[in-house]
Design an enzyme around this catalytic site. Sequence first.
Site, mmCIF file in Angstrom:
data_model
loop_
_atom_site.group_PDB
_atom_site.id
_atom_site.type_symbol
_atom_site.label_atom_id
_atom_site.label_comp_id
_atom_site.label_asym_id
_atom_site.label_seq_id
_atom_site.Cartn_x
_atom_site.Cartn_y
_atom_site.Cartn_z
ATOM 1 N N LYS B 73 0.855 -1.188 0.000
ATOM 2 C CA LYS B 73 0.000 0.000 0.000
ATOM 3 C C LYS B 73 0.897 1.246 0.000
ATOM 4 O O LYS B 73 2.012 1.206 0.546
ATOM 5 C CB LYS B 73 -0.867 -0.028 1.271
ATOM 6 N N SER B 148 -9.511 1.507 3.525
ATOM 7 C CA SER B 148 -8.701 2.319 2.645
ATOM 8 C C SER B 148 -7.723 1.539 1.766
ATOM 9 O O SER B 148 -7.232 2.059 0.776
ATOM 10 C CB SER B 148 -7.906 3.320 3.478
ATOM 11 N N SER B 172 -9.729 -0.953 7.542
ATOM 12 C CA SER B 172 -9.163 -0.708 6.203
ATOM 13 C C SER B 172 -8.460 -1.886 5.539
ATOM 14 O O SER B 172 -8.131 -1.812 4.359
ATOM 15 C CB SER B 172 -8.197 0.480 6.253
#
Lengths: 53, 460
Positions: B73, B148, B172
Amino acid sequence: MAQAMGLEIPADELARLSSTLDALEAAFRPLAGKLDPSVDLAATWLPPAENPQ
Amino acid sequence: MTIVEAAAALRARKVSSVELTRHTLAAIEKQKALNAFLTVTAELAMEQAKAADHDLKDGLDRGPLHGVPIALKDLFDTAGIPTTAASKVYEDRVPERDGTVTRKLAEAGAVLVGKTHQHELAYGITSDNPHFGPVRNPWDLERSAGGSSGGSGAAVAAGLVAMAMGTDTGGSIRIPASFCGCVGLKPTYGRVSKHGVLPLGFSLDHIGPLAQTVRDAAITLNAIAGHDPEDITSSTEPPVDYLPAQEPSIASVRIGLPENFFFDVADPEVVTAVHRMAAMAESLGAQIVSVRVPDFAELNAVARILLLCEASAALEPHLNRRELFGKDVLALLDQGRLIPATDYINAQRLRTLYRTRFNQIWNYADCLFTPATPTTAPKLGQYQVEIGGKMEDVRLATTALLRGINALGLPALSLPSGIAKTGLPMGLQIIGPAFTESLLLRVGAAIEDERGVLPSPPVV
């Protein structure tokens, strides 16, 4: 509060935020109001197994 | 190809890391419509793959991740590679050092193919990013991949990589895992170092993998778990071997099904799927027990206060440049600045109280089964979702079953529980006491083995 803190948040955005915050505070404040004085907070958030509380 | 399959193929010389990496880079290029990656590190990946092949040939085997393409990420610091949190605030940020997890994965021989897209600053659950476009769900390109860590979820579910790292501050990792139909593991707070990962909620941030299988998540945890002196919240609890056995036994494991909250606020089809998973576990010898959980809506309110304050504190230096933020993120950051310090302190005190109360559950159950998200993936741009005939805010509804677990710091695993009538995946969440990742992974692997392989998303 925003004014007192000198935050530059436009008035229309403040109005929009206040309803969301009001709802959150309505849920939160009664809980905080019931807290016994003996309930402490960890000065540093430790992993659960290592926190003495 | 999963990590387990890739590791076997590499050692059998059926494929090389260079071939795997080339194939992965081509697949990422082919699936550009998903918008799962912000940066593709093709050159670096090919160098790492060549080195991995060379080492394996020389008898240097770094373990199951050796030579396997993976992604991070865009919150994870990578030396010399942009790490932007999919934001304008950090648009030009290029770290000089790798973060701890980045370093550990490199030491395990993993090949980094790129940085995945996400919700701006990891502060939201849709990954509908105003600056870099939305991440799209491989099951339906008009739907959210969740967030997220949306790019990581989409990349794994579409089979672009076997594993991509995510972070979880209020769901997330588990939300994109549930919406995209893959596995997501949020380990215990402190189990995996946060050093070199951009913060959102200091006391709520957790680091973990999104993977195609439970065993791949376990292999990743084996590589990244452990104490890190560079992270003051890192645990000294020694890690164990997290990889479940070939035929994991869950006989006598007490699985708690909450009597209250969790099944009241979810879509009936999602609830049925969780009950089906519980019945499956029971058929494997587990014991199903009914448990009453402390008021989770109250705990969510506590967690929201904590996050609003901590996120605004983390981004305070940038808040005078309002034009840099998307509307939804800015609204949350403004809210955090309007909460009094007394509320934050009391939220931390309440957290202590709820942790004590929640820990009572473990006297009756070894882990809990709940839905991961109350619905399947919403459409991009959808702000409300219908649950039980009532319209709910998408963000609050989607995090309702997850956020409180971040405040408690407990480990939680999300894995697919089936495919809904709409053709979209649904998720099961397994929650356990602190540092019981090996139990959660064992239960998850047993369920996964019994459930069998689910269909692949249409883009694959």
